[in-house]
Design an enzyme around this catalytic site. Sequence first.
Site, short mmCIF file in Angstrom:
data_model
loop_
_atom_site.label_atom_id
_atom_site.label_comp_id
_atom_site.label_asym_id
_atom_site.label_seq_id
_atom_site.Cartn_x
_atom_site.Cartn_y
_atom_site.Cartn_z
CG LEU A 269 46.42 48.66 35.46
CD1 LEU A 269 46.33 50.11 35.95
CD2 LEU A 269 46.55 48.64 33.95
CB CYS A 270 43.73 46.28 37.97
SG CYS A 270 42.30 46.25 39.06
CG HIS A 271 41.08 41.92 38.16
ND1 HIS A 271 40.65 43.08 38.75
CD2 HIS A 271 40.69 40.92 39.00
CE1 HIS A 271 40.03 42.80 39.89
NE2 HIS A 271 40.04 41.50 40.07
#
Length: 291
Positions: free
Chosen positions: A189-191
């Site tokens: 998730l995210c980066h």
Amino acid sequence: MSNVEDNVSRDPTPDPAEDNAFFPSPYSLTKYVSAKTNFDGVKHKGAYTGGRWKVLMIAAGERYVLLENGRMFSTGNHPVEMLLPIHHLMEAGFGVDVATLEGYPAKLELWAMPHEDEAVMGAYEALKPKLKEPLRLSDVVAGELGDDSDYIAVFIPGGHGAVVGLPTSVSVGRTLDWALANGKFVITLCHGPAALLAATLGKDESPFKGYSVCVFPDALDEGPNLEIGYLPGRLPWLVADLLGKQGLNVVNDDMTGRTIRDRQLLTGDSPLASHSLGLLAADTLLEAVPA
């Protein structure tokens, strides 16, 4: 009448441990950090009792991201993005191993720790010994990723620290190849999806080409994160941009807590997705456990 936030500095905070390195500004932390998350319980407590299946978590082993202006961002893995999804999996009954590229201690953005959140803090205390003394990923690849591996999934948490080393790591690439070839799950998730770039190393195209993913929005790293002093400079490259150029379909352009599953790949857009991704991951892994 002035807002109290007007008096909170938007200047990134110097990190005294390194020259020209900075933590997020006090103002940005008022926008991004809360004492608690949206966690409201697990769905499958103790559901898996077989004792075999584990999750391999690849954590950030490097703290500093060198930016275009020569400054460094003092980062690591975001604690909510790491600890809340893995809390769901541990509570469901799955084991967890932690690895970093070189076996150095995992780096966390402790300034983002929600200290009043019992789920996150409990997971942190449970995993702290493994975070301090993780496995070396190349050793895991060499000795633990055969056809009879006990790993059912690979989890790559977010935080800007995930953009350092992981996207160019041969060991990460081999781990992803193993997961795809053996029907294992990749959760990120995210980066964290920056690590998917490593799957293209030595290949003409990404094996994830055509997959739909959620990623932290590039527009936030290019705009608001600079304006409020979360980042002390521009990143040298952007995650969603490079994934798109490799043929992946980034389905979000904002940060709402969205998650998506495409085949064996489970992704979320930001810290806001941590709880939902944990629920999705627990559902998915339990469905896949052999009867």
